[in-house]
Motif scaffolding. Sequence first.
Motif, PDB file in Angstrom:
ATOM      1  N   LYS A 108      12.162 -13.292 -12.924  1.00 30.16           N
ATOM      2  CA  LYS A 108      12.803 -13.170 -11.766  1.00 30.16           C
ATOM      3  C   LYS A 108      12.213 -11.948 -11.115  1.00 30.16           C
ATOM      4  CE  LYS A 108      17.312 -15.352 -12.557  1.00 30.16           C
ATOM      5  NZ  LYS A 108      18.790 -15.229 -12.572  1.00 30.16           N
ATOM      6  N   ALA A 109      12.116 -10.887 -11.942  1.00 27.95           N
ATOM      7  CA  ALA A 109      11.369  -9.528 -11.483  1.00 27.95           C
ATOM      8  C   ALA A 109      10.014  -9.835 -10.754  1.00 27.95           C
ATOM      9  CB  ALA A 109      11.283  -8.705 -12.450  1.00 27.95           C
ATOM     10  N   ARG A 110       9.055 -10.739 -11.397  1.00 26.69           N
ATOM     11  CA  ARG A 110       8.202 -11.276 -11.041  1.00 26.69           C
ATOM     12  C   ARG A 110       7.995 -11.995  -9.616  1.00 26.69           C
ATOM     13  NH1 ARG A 110       5.822 -14.729 -14.733  1.00 26.69           N
ATOM     14  NH2 ARG A 110       5.414 -12.902 -16.219  1.00 26.69           N
ATOM     15  N   ASP A 115       7.473 -12.339  -3.912  1.00 21.49           N
ATOM     16  CA  ASP A 115       8.008 -12.748  -2.651  1.00 21.49           C
ATOM     17  C   ASP A 115       8.338 -11.523  -1.565  1.00 21.49           C
ATOM     18  OD1 ASP A 115       7.959 -15.244  -3.895  1.00 21.49           O
ATOM     19  OD2 ASP A 115      10.171 -15.280  -4.076  1.00 21.49           O
ATOM     20  N   GLU A 116       8.588 -10.394  -2.141  1.00 25.99           N
ATOM     21  CA  GLU A 116       9.014  -9.483  -1.215  1.00 25.99           C
ATOM     22  C   GLU A 116       8.035  -8.299  -1.142  1.00 25.99           C
ATOM     23  OE1 GLU A 116      11.624  -9.925   0.516  1.00 25.99           O
ATOM     24  OE2 GLU A 116      12.269 -11.788  -0.626  1.00 25.99           O
ATOM     25  N   PHE A 117       7.392  -8.052  -2.155  1.00 27.39           N
ATOM     26  CA  PHE A 117       6.337  -6.625  -2.013  1.00 27.39           C
ATOM     27  C   PHE A 117       4.843  -6.894  -2.358  1.00 27.39           C
ATOM     28  CE2 PHE A 117      10.442  -5.603  -3.487  1.00 27.39           C
ATOM     29  CZ  PHE A 117      11.267  -4.654  -2.414  1.00 27.39           C
ATOM     30  N   ALA A 118       4.566  -7.763  -3.009  1.00 29.73           N
ATOM     31  CA  ALA A 118       3.194  -7.944  -3.291  1.00 29.73           C
ATOM     32  C   ALA A 118       2.110  -8.213  -1.967  1.00 29.73           C
ATOM     33  CB  ALA A 118       2.910  -9.322  -4.207  1.00 29.73           C
TER      34      ALA A 118
END
Length: 174
Positions: A108-110, A115-118
């Motif tokens: 979930k962290a990945r 989705d949001e920061f990479a």
Amino acid sequence: MNKNMTKADFIRNCFCEVLEDGKIHRYREIYDYACTKSVGTTFEGQLDLRNFILAFSNHLEQPDFPYMRVRFGYYQKMTPAMICGAVGDRQLNRVYELLDAATALQQKARDVYTDEFAHTNDDDAPVSQIYKSVYRKSDELIDCLSAWLAETEDLLNEVEQHQEAEPGIGPQLC
């Protein structure tokens, strides 16, 4: 017979007496035994085949109750190896649940990071650095839980081998 004994206590005692030999017994066999034993007591004629199981069914779920339902309508007293195995399985299952939760949390962290920061593509950004730390620490947690499982399995195997070598040794729960 104890005059203060309840019908449920009487039934449980009969249940234990029948299963004491360690063999598998049918529900009807246990019921018939209790009916025969009730002759001449205050419980004579009061045992109902349909409700008979209520006296011991909730005890079958308790970890220290040395009797088990083998399959529908069949019961048996557990051997020390079976008891150890059941306790060991319960212990392993709880650690496996932890491992599954840790793996799911890492995934979930990945997903959130991807989705949001990479998309920022800045590996030096504080968010990226924190995520990398979270990932490393969760990876370390997963490694530790895996080691815990391996050690527990090894310990349970040692106990099982010891019990096979000395079958009379083991916990006495009844």
